[in-house]
Design a protein around this motif. Structure first.
Motif, PDB file in Angstrom:
ATOM      1  N   ILE A  10      -6.068  32.492 -21.037  1.00  0.00           N
ATOM      2  CA  ILE A  10      -5.490  32.220 -19.717  1.00  0.00           C
ATOM      3  C   ILE A  10      -6.651  31.948 -18.778  1.00  0.00           C
ATOM      4  O   ILE A  10      -7.556  32.772 -18.650  1.00  0.00           O
ATOM      5  CB  ILE A  10      -4.660  33.414 -19.205  1.00  0.00           C
ATOM      6  CG1 ILE A  10      -3.484  33.703 -20.155  1.00  0.00           C
ATOM      7  CG2 ILE A  10      -4.137  33.146 -17.787  1.00  0.00           C
ATOM      8  CD1 ILE A  10      -2.712  34.966 -19.804  1.00  0.00           C
ATOM      9  N   CYS A  11      -6.646  30.774 -18.142  1.00  0.00           N
ATOM     10  CA  CYS A  11      -7.757  30.411 -17.283  1.00  0.00           C
ATOM     11  C   CYS A  11      -7.795  31.283 -16.030  1.00  0.00           C
ATOM     12  O   CYS A  11      -6.799  31.893 -15.658  1.00  0.00           O
ATOM     13  CB  CYS A  11      -7.692  28.926 -16.918  1.00  0.00           C
ATOM     14  SG  CYS A  11      -6.430  28.505 -15.707  1.00  0.00           S
ATOM     15  N   GLU A  12      -8.935  31.323 -15.387  1.00  0.00           N
ATOM     16  CA  GLU A  12      -9.101  32.231 -14.245  1.00  0.00           C
ATOM     17  C   GLU A  12      -8.180  31.861 -13.086  1.00  0.00           C
ATOM     18  O   GLU A  12      -7.751  32.735 -12.336  1.00  0.00           O
ATOM     19  CB  GLU A  12     -10.555  32.281 -13.800  1.00  0.00           C
ATOM     20  CG  GLU A  12     -11.104  30.961 -13.284  1.00  0.00           C
ATOM     21  CD  GLU A  12     -12.528  31.094 -12.753  1.00  0.00           C
ATOM     22  OE1 GLU A  12     -13.065  30.074 -12.308  1.00  0.00           O
ATOM     23  OE2 GLU A  12     -13.112  32.201 -12.788  1.00  0.00           O
ATOM     24  N   ASP A  13      -7.865  30.582 -12.945  1.00  0.00           N
ATOM     25  CA  ASP A  13      -6.965  30.158 -11.881  1.00  0.00           C
ATOM     26  C   ASP A  13      -5.573  30.761 -12.061  1.00  0.00           C
ATOM     27  O   ASP A  13      -4.988  31.317 -11.134  1.00  0.00           O
ATOM     28  CB  ASP A  13      -6.854  28.634 -11.833  1.00  0.00           C
ATOM     29  CG  ASP A  13      -8.166  27.979 -11.424  1.00  0.00           C
ATOM     30  OD1 ASP A  13      -9.003  28.668 -10.800  1.00  0.00           O
ATOM     31  OD2 ASP A  13      -8.353  26.804 -11.723  1.00  0.00           O
ATOM     32  N   CYS A  14      -5.048  30.652 -13.277  1.00  0.00           N
ATOM     33  CA  CYS A  14      -3.724  31.188 -13.573  1.00  0.00           C
ATOM     34  C   CYS A  14      -3.741  32.711 -13.533  1.00  0.00           C
ATOM     35  O   CYS A  14      -2.801  33.337 -13.073  1.00  0.00           O
ATOM     36  CB  CYS A  14      -3.244  30.708 -14.943  1.00  0.00           C
ATOM     37  SG  CYS A  14      -2.903  28.937 -14.973  1.00  0.00           S
ATOM     38  N   GLU A  15      -4.817  33.280 -14.011  1.00  0.00           N
ATOM     39  CA  GLU A  15      -4.932  34.736 -14.028  1.00  0.00           C
ATOM     40  C   GLU A  15      -4.898  35.288 -12.604  1.00  0.00           C
ATOM     41  O   GLU A  15      -4.178  36.243 -12.322  1.00  0.00           O
ATOM     42  CB  GLU A  15      -6.231  35.129 -14.731  1.00  0.00           C
ATOM     43  CG  GLU A  15      -6.271  36.589 -15.139  1.00  0.00           C
ATOM     44  CD  GLU A  15      -7.106  37.437 -14.219  1.00  0.00           C
ATOM     45  OE1 GLU A  15      -8.003  36.914 -13.556  1.00  0.00           O
ATOM     46  OE2 GLU A  15      -6.839  38.649 -14.163  1.00  0.00           O
TER      47      GLU A  15
ATOM     48  N   THR B 184      -7.884  26.046 -24.243  1.00  0.00           N
ATOM     49  CA  THR B 184      -6.672  25.571 -23.587  1.00  0.00           C
ATOM     50  C   THR B 184      -5.873  26.742 -23.057  1.00  0.00           C
ATOM     51  O   THR B 184      -5.482  27.632 -23.797  1.00  0.00           O
ATOM     52  CB  THR B 184      -5.816  24.753 -24.573  1.00  0.00           C
ATOM     53  OG1 THR B 184      -6.603  23.693 -25.110  1.00  0.00           O
ATOM     54  CG2 THR B 184      -4.598  24.167 -23.864  1.00  0.00           C
ATOM     55  N   CYS B 185      -5.646  26.723 -21.746  1.00  0.00           N
ATOM     56  CA  CYS B 185      -4.873  27.768 -21.082  1.00  0.00           C
ATOM     57  C   CYS B 185      -3.405  27.679 -21.513  1.00  0.00           C
ATOM     58  O   CYS B 185      -2.829  26.597 -21.535  1.00  0.00           O
ATOM     59  CB  CYS B 185      -4.999  27.597 -19.574  1.00  0.00           C
ATOM     60  SG  CYS B 185      -3.920  28.675 -18.644  1.00  0.00           S
ATOM     61  N   ILE B 186      -2.805  28.835 -21.844  1.00  0.00           N
ATOM     62  CA  ILE B 186      -1.405  28.845 -22.287  1.00  0.00           C
ATOM     63  C   ILE B 186      -0.443  28.662 -21.130  1.00  0.00           C
ATOM     64  O   ILE B 186       0.716  28.352 -21.331  1.00  0.00           O
ATOM     65  CB  ILE B 186      -1.053  30.144 -23.049  1.00  0.00           C
ATOM     66  CG1 ILE B 186      -1.252  31.367 -22.144  1.00  0.00           C
ATOM     67  CG2 ILE B 186      -1.842  30.250 -24.335  1.00  0.00           C
ATOM     68  CD1 ILE B 186      -0.403  32.547 -22.560  1.00  0.00           C
ATOM     69  N   ILE B 187      -0.915  28.879 -19.897  1.00  0.00           N
ATOM     70  CA  ILE B 187      -0.048  28.764 -18.731  1.00  0.00           C
ATOM     71  C   ILE B 187       0.003  27.325 -18.221  1.00  0.00           C
ATOM     72  O   ILE B 187       1.068  26.749 -18.089  1.00  0.00           O
ATOM     73  CB  ILE B 187      -0.504  29.704 -17.596  1.00  0.00           C
ATOM     74  CG1 ILE B 187      -0.631  31.157 -18.088  1.00  0.00           C
ATOM     75  CG2 ILE B 187       0.463  29.606 -16.411  1.00  0.00           C
ATOM     76  CD1 ILE B 187       0.665  31.821 -18.499  1.00  0.00           C
ATOM     77  N   CYS B 188      -1.148  26.769 -17.922  1.00  0.00           N
ATOM     78  CA  CYS B 188      -1.185  25.434 -17.328  1.00  0.00           C
ATOM     79  C   CYS B 188      -1.541  24.342 -18.344  1.00  0.00           C
ATOM     80  O   CYS B 188      -1.539  23.163 -18.017  1.00  0.00           O
ATOM     81  CB  CYS B 188      -2.157  25.412 -16.156  1.00  0.00           C
ATOM     82  SG  CYS B 188      -3.871  25.718 -16.604  1.00  0.00           S
ATOM     83  N   SER B 189      -1.844  24.758 -19.562  1.00  0.00           N
ATOM     84  CA  SER B 189      -2.156  23.823 -20.652  1.00  0.00           C
ATOM     85  C   SER B 189      -3.363  22.939 -20.372  1.00  0.00           C
ATOM     86  O   SER B 189      -3.487  21.862 -20.943  1.00  0.00           O
ATOM     87  CB  SER B 189      -0.936  22.956 -20.975  1.00  0.00           C
ATOM     88  OG  SER B 189       0.154  23.772 -21.333  1.00  0.00           O
TER      89      SER B 189
HETATM   90 ZN   LIG Z   1      -4.355  27.952 -16.461  1.00  0.00          ZN
END
Ligand SMILES: [Zn+2]
Length: 61
Positions: A27-32, A8-13
């Motif tokens: 942190i997923c690659e999209d948010c990164e 689970t990404c901490i940014i977009c959940s």
């Molecule tokens: Zn994300």
């Protein structure tokens, strides 16, 4: 090749397979990639920093 377990990404959940782990937070690659391209004065950047502070990445800000 084995599939990575979803985290689970901490940014977009959202649960993603691809991403990075910073201080054991995912942190997923999209948010990164969004973070990399976000300007410092952008509101979203501050949102990211707020998240980072929450996980203790920045000791002083
Ligand atoms: Zn994300």
């Amino acid at each position: 090749m084995e599939q990575n377990p979803r985290q689970t990404c901490i940014i977009c959940s959202q649960e993603k397979e691809e991403g990075i782990v910073i201080v054991s937070q995912f942190i997923c690659e999209d948010c990164e990639s969004e973070m990399v391209h976000t300007e410092a004065d952008d509101a979203k950047y501050r949102f990211f920093i707020g998240r980072m502070k929450k996980i203790g990445l920045q000791k002083n800000a």
